[in-house]
Design an enzyme around this catalytic site. Sequence first.
Site, PDB file in Angstrom:
ATOM      1  N   LYS A 153      51.171 -11.564  64.709  1.00  0.00           N
ATOM      2  CA  LYS A 153      50.227 -10.439  64.829  1.00  0.00           C
ATOM      3  C   LYS A 153      48.939 -10.784  65.584  1.00  0.00           C
ATOM      4  O   LYS A 153      47.922 -10.112  65.426  1.00  0.00           O
ATOM      5  CB  LYS A 153      49.860  -9.848  63.456  1.00  0.00           C
ATOM      6  CG  LYS A 153      51.012  -9.483  62.573  1.00  0.00           C
ATOM      7  CD  LYS A 153      52.078  -8.657  63.248  1.00  0.00           C
ATOM      8  CE  LYS A 153      51.659  -7.259  63.565  1.00  0.00           C
ATOM      9  NZ  LYS A 153      52.750  -6.528  64.258  1.00  0.00           N
ATOM     10  N   ARG A 167      43.514 -14.764  65.997  1.00  0.00           N
ATOM     11  CA  ARG A 167      42.820 -13.490  65.834  1.00  0.00           C
ATOM     12  C   ARG A 167      41.963 -13.603  64.576  1.00  0.00           C
ATOM     13  O   ARG A 167      42.274 -14.427  63.700  1.00  0.00           O
ATOM     14  CB  ARG A 167      43.912 -12.423  65.662  1.00  0.00           C
ATOM     15  CG  ARG A 167      43.442 -11.037  65.343  1.00  0.00           C
ATOM     16  CD  ARG A 167      44.650 -10.109  65.246  1.00  0.00           C
ATOM     17  NE  ARG A 167      44.239  -8.749  64.990  1.00  0.00           N
ATOM     18  CZ  ARG A 167      45.084  -7.727  64.909  1.00  0.00           C
ATOM     19  NH1 ARG A 167      46.391  -7.916  65.073  1.00  0.00           N
ATOM     20  NH2 ARG A 167      44.631  -6.507  64.675  1.00  0.00           N
ATOM     21  N   SER A 194      46.948  -6.512  59.618  1.00  0.00           N
ATOM     22  CA  SER A 194      48.021  -6.106  60.532  1.00  0.00           C
ATOM     23  C   SER A 194      49.377  -6.618  60.029  1.00  0.00           C
ATOM     24  O   SER A 194      50.379  -5.891  60.029  1.00  0.00           O
ATOM     25  CB  SER A 194      47.725  -6.649  61.936  1.00  0.00           C
ATOM     26  OG  SER A 194      48.857  -6.562  62.755  1.00  0.00           O
TER      27      SER A 194
HETATM   28  N1  LIG Z   1      46.323  -6.193  75.180  1.00  0.00           N
HETATM   29  C1  LIG Z   1      46.305  -6.648  73.921  1.00  0.00           C
HETATM   30  N2  LIG Z   1      45.519  -7.685  73.592  1.00  0.00           N
HETATM   31  C2  LIG Z   1      45.497  -8.171  72.342  1.00  0.00           C
HETATM   32  N3  LIG Z   1      46.246  -7.684  71.320  1.00  0.00           N
HETATM   33  C3  LIG Z   1      47.041  -6.645  71.586  1.00  0.00           C
HETATM   34  C4  LIG Z   1      47.119  -6.079  72.879  1.00  0.00           C
HETATM   35  N4  LIG Z   1      47.999  -5.074  72.827  1.00  0.00           N
HETATM   36  C5  LIG Z   1      48.444  -5.006  71.568  1.00  0.00           C
HETATM   37  N5  LIG Z   1      47.875  -5.959  70.805  1.00  0.00           N
HETATM   38  C6  LIG Z   1      48.025  -6.181  69.357  1.00  0.00           C
HETATM   39  O1  LIG Z   1      48.841  -7.302  69.037  1.00  0.00           O
HETATM   40  C7  LIG Z   1      49.252  -7.136  67.668  1.00  0.00           C
HETATM   41  C8  LIG Z   1      50.704  -7.585  67.534  1.00  0.00           C
HETATM   42  O2  LIG Z   1      50.732  -8.969  67.665  1.00  0.00           O
HETATM   43  P1  LIG Z   1      52.101  -9.745  67.929  1.00  0.00           P
HETATM   44  O3  LIG Z   1      52.729  -9.187  69.137  1.00  0.00           O
HETATM   45  O4  LIG Z   1      51.788 -11.190  67.938  1.00  0.00           O
HETATM   46  O5  LIG Z   1      52.959  -9.353  66.651  1.00  0.00           O
HETATM   47  S1  LIG Z   1      54.327 -10.046  66.204  1.00  0.00           S
HETATM   48  O6  LIG Z   1      53.969 -11.232  65.419  1.00  0.00           O
HETATM   49  O7  LIG Z   1      55.132 -10.372  67.383  1.00  0.00           O
HETATM   50  O8  LIG Z   1      54.958  -9.019  65.348  1.00  0.00           O
HETATM   51  C9  LIG Z   1      49.083  -5.660  67.316  1.00  0.00           C
HETATM   52  O9  LIG Z   1      47.986  -5.540  66.415  1.00  0.00           O
HETATM   53  P2  LIG Z   1      47.856  -4.327  65.381  1.00  0.00           P
HETATM   54  O10 LIG Z   1      47.936  -3.075  66.192  1.00  0.00           O
HETATM   55  O11 LIG Z   1      46.522  -4.524  64.719  1.00  0.00           O
HETATM   56  O12 LIG Z   1      48.982  -4.462  64.404  1.00  0.00           O
HETATM   57  C10 LIG Z   1      48.762  -5.048  68.671  1.00  0.00           C
HETATM   58  O13 LIG Z   1      47.946  -3.904  68.594  1.00  0.00           O
END
Ligand SMILES: Nc1ncnc2c1ncn2[C@@H]1O[C@H](COP(=O)(O)OS(=O)(=O)O)[C@@H](OP(=O)(O)O)[C@H]1O
Length: 295
Positions: free
Chosen positions: A42, A126, A134
């Site tokens: 996340k 994060r 999240s």
């Molecule tokens: N451009 C950009 N930069 C930074 N972060 C972003 C971006 N786009 C999406 N997100 C947010 O990334 C969160 C998901 O993280 P992951 O992809 O690592 O999740 S997972 O572990 O693969 O399920 C998820 O967080 P939450 O929305 O708070 O759940 C996404 O919103």
Amino acid sequence: MKEVEPSFKFQNISWDDAAKKILRDEGYESRLPDVINIGAKKAGTTVLMFYLKFHPQIQISSHGQEVHYFDWHYDKGIKWYESQFNLANKHQLVYDKTPRYFITKSAPCKIRKDISGKLRFILCVRDPVSRLISDFHFSKSIRSSRGWRQMQTAESETKRLKDEILTANFLINESSPYVYTSDYATHFQEWLKEFDREQFLIIENDEMRSDLLGELRKVETFLGIDPYFTEDMFVQENRCLKHEGELFCSSFISDKRFPLPTVDEGLEKMLRDYFRPRNEEFERLTGRSYKWTNL
Ligand SMILES: Nc1ncnc2c1ncn2[C@@H]1O[C@H](COP(=O)(O)OS(=O)(=O)O)[C@@H](OP(=O)(O)O)[C@H]1O
């Protein structure tokens, strides 16, 4: 003698095998990863891979998903792991992203033993509290039925969150996976037992949200690959990328169709007090600062 058409030569093998044969003839080969995005869950690992896969020098898994070799599929063997990735040529790097590796205690040692050469790692981090929320929200949302979701309110989610992350004595429950995963220092220490700090690039989530191109450039520099991403490629608030004349879009925003829990002042203070010394240790281990360390 009649010339055999190339397509005829492949008629007894699958299209996939035929394509692989052509690629092998052009110098592509199957290889173990050169770079692994180890997590954290996340912290933006999906969005990072979505963009990096367009880089001409990056090859990801052939199914485009997390591979989970060093945590779930280790018994399938290293050849299985290797077979999960697209073939790569000598100018390309093979990229795995499996955020669960970060918290898998045995993963660093297995990786060091199983993959030779100078591996590089990307670690996305994060604000531990927002990562925890999240993770909590997402974990339940993918497991739950629509009916269940419709019944949830902010109050019921807040209660459920407290049940998950607090002990019966209202202390932070260190063994809750949501809490545990956000304790970056504890996990990173395990990685530093096996690898040098220089082998890790830390990508901070807020920085990626505010400057995606800047963070992608950091990745290119760290990996020693050619600069590929430019400002004009990113459209629709960074949700889409223009690549070879086509537009590729994806939604990375987690499903929030039911309410998020409310983190009241008391709970937030408990979490901040709990994570602060761990964040400070993480700063020390990584040699850089984070906006959320002393919140
Ligand atoms: N451009 C950009 N930069 C930074 N972060 C972003 C971006 N786009 C999406 N997100 C947010 O990334 C969160 C998901 O993280 P992951 O992809 O690592 O999740 S997972 O572990 O693969 O399920 C998820 O967080 P939450 O929305 O708070 O759940 C996404 O919103």
